[in-house]
Scaffold this active site. Structure first.
Site, short mmCIF file in Angstrom:
data_model
loop_
_atom_site.label_atom_id
_atom_site.label_comp_id
_atom_site.label_asym_id
_atom_site.label_seq_id
_atom_site.Cartn_x
_atom_site.Cartn_y
_atom_site.Cartn_z
N TYR A 166 -2.92 141.57 -71.58
CA TYR A 166 -2.04 140.71 -70.33
C TYR A 166 -3.01 139.69 -70.47
O TYR A 166 -3.12 138.31 -69.57
CB TYR A 166 -1.55 141.38 -69.41
CG TYR A 166 -2.31 142.43 -68.56
CD1 TYR A 166 -3.58 142.61 -68.41
CD2 TYR A 166 -1.95 143.48 -68.20
CE1 TYR A 166 -4.83 143.42 -67.72
CE2 TYR A 166 -2.20 144.49 -67.71
CZ TYR A 166 -3.62 144.87 -66.92
OH TYR A 166 -4.02 145.35 -66.30
N LYS A 181 -9.32 140.35 -66.40
CA LYS A 181 -9.20 140.87 -67.99
C LYS A 181 -9.10 139.48 -68.82
O LYS A 181 -9.71 138.89 -70.41
CB LYS A 181 -8.25 140.87 -68.24
CG LYS A 181 -8.45 142.80 -68.37
CD LYS A 181 -9.91 143.74 -69.07
CE LYS A 181 -10.08 144.70 -68.33
NZ LYS A 181 -10.79 145.71 -68.50
#
Ligand code: HXC
Length: 302
Positions: A166, A181
């Site tokens: 993601y 992330k």
């Protein structure tokens, strides 16, 4: 004539089989953040099987104790160091301990991360900051400390950041973690170039769905809503933690000595899945069984 149905990906080789030649990491030590449990521990074990000494770093004494036992059972040497990766002084201490025990680790696995599912509008400022601080800032601070020591010593090294797909797609229900992330993947690309001339490779590794006994209750509850996880994957099976461990050892090994700035996905192509038709949208609140947004129900401002 009867045809058999789709079978998906075959099961991987059994646990205990090493993916690389025996002794690939002899004489090397590997520091794994969040290495006491789950995927971090699965990664640590695969390095241990290949001759590495392990340094497990975690905030939790309990995780460190149980994780160290699992690594030790492979016959490898291991030490456990308490470390909150948000704290630069903890990180310095962790690398000092590692150095004292085994010499400077040649591999850093940035695995520790914070996460819980939440609609974005329910996140308190402190909840947002906590996840970004652990996942992104912690990854940078560990990388920085590790690289600075290798830059001074003039020694080659490898950094592997555990990321999530993601980072590229966005992560509805995980706004904080997905944003962090994305930063972690971006760091792979920046640091690989900055530190390449010093012989430091930097790569990323994205796990797919690899259920394990140490998933948090929040994440487990989400998964438990799906009765058969295997059929939800293009591979028709979920992944096994050791499959991530094998990829981690390869990317950190001399056999990947010309691979840097790359983020490898080990998820059976699940992240690329699209529908031919458009299924109806179900809001994150609905998926999480939460009622209409009410600012009075969300986390306090802080
Ligand atoms: C809403 C939450 C929350 C939750 C914590 N907070 N848990 N808010 N829902 N479930 C809020 C708290 O209320 C607080 O905000 C702030 O977050 C900080 O919480 P603390 O408990 O003080 O912080 P800390 O102990 O430092 O960290 C808590 C934690 C961490 C962030 C939950 O323990 C953690 O992440 N544990 C899980 C680790 C993990 O499993 N990592 C791997 C994830 S896998 P207020 O405003 O109240 O002060 C992954 C890959 C993607 O990331 C997977 C996709 C499915």
């Amino acid at each position: 004539m009867a045809t058999s149905g789709p079978t998906g990906f075959p099961a991987p080789p059994p646990l205990g089989v090493a993916a690389l030649p025996a002794g690939t990491f002899d004489g090397n030590s590997v520091l794994v953040t969040g290495g006491g449990t789950g995927l971090g521990l699965a990664i640590a074990v695969e390095f241990a099987r290949l001759g590495a000494s392990l340094v497990l770093a975690s905030r939790s004494d309990e995780h460190l104790t149980t994780g160290a036992e699992v690594v030790r059972a492979t016959g490898a040497e291991v030490i456990a160091v308490g470390c909150d990766i948000r704290e630069p002084t903890d990180i310095t201490r962790a690398f000092d301990s590692a150095n004292e025990a085994f010499g400077m680790p040649s591999v850093l696995i940035n695995n520790a991360a914070a996460n819980f599912p939440s609609p974005a509008e329910d996140l308190s400022p402190n909840a947002w900051r906590t996840v970004v601080d652990i996942t992104l800032n912690g990854t940078f601070l560990c990388s920085r400390e590790f690289a600075r020591r290798h830059l001074v010593a003039g020694t080659p090294a490898s950094i592997l950041n555990v990321a999530a797909s993601y980072a590229w797609t966005g992560g509805p229900g995980f706004a904080h973690s997905a944003a962090a992330k994305a930063g972690v993947v971006n760091l792979v690309e920046t640091l690989a170039v900055e530190w390449g001339p010093a012989g430091i490779r930097v790569n990323g590794l994205v796990p797919g769905l690899m259920p394990h006994g140490e998933m948090t209750a929040d994440i487990r509850d989400n998964l438990d809503r799906t009765p058969n996880l295997d059929v939800c994957q293009p591979a028709l099976r979920v992944g096994e933690p050791r499959e991530l461990g094998w990829a981690a050892t390869f990317l950190s090994s001399p056999y990947a000595g010309f691979v840097s700035g790359h983020t490898m996905v080990v998820d059976g192509a699940n992240w690329q899945r699209r529908y031919l038709t458009s299924p109806p949208v179900v809001s994150i609140r609905e998926q999480m069984g939460r009622g209409k947004f009410d600012p009075c129900d969300s986390q306090p401002e802080g």
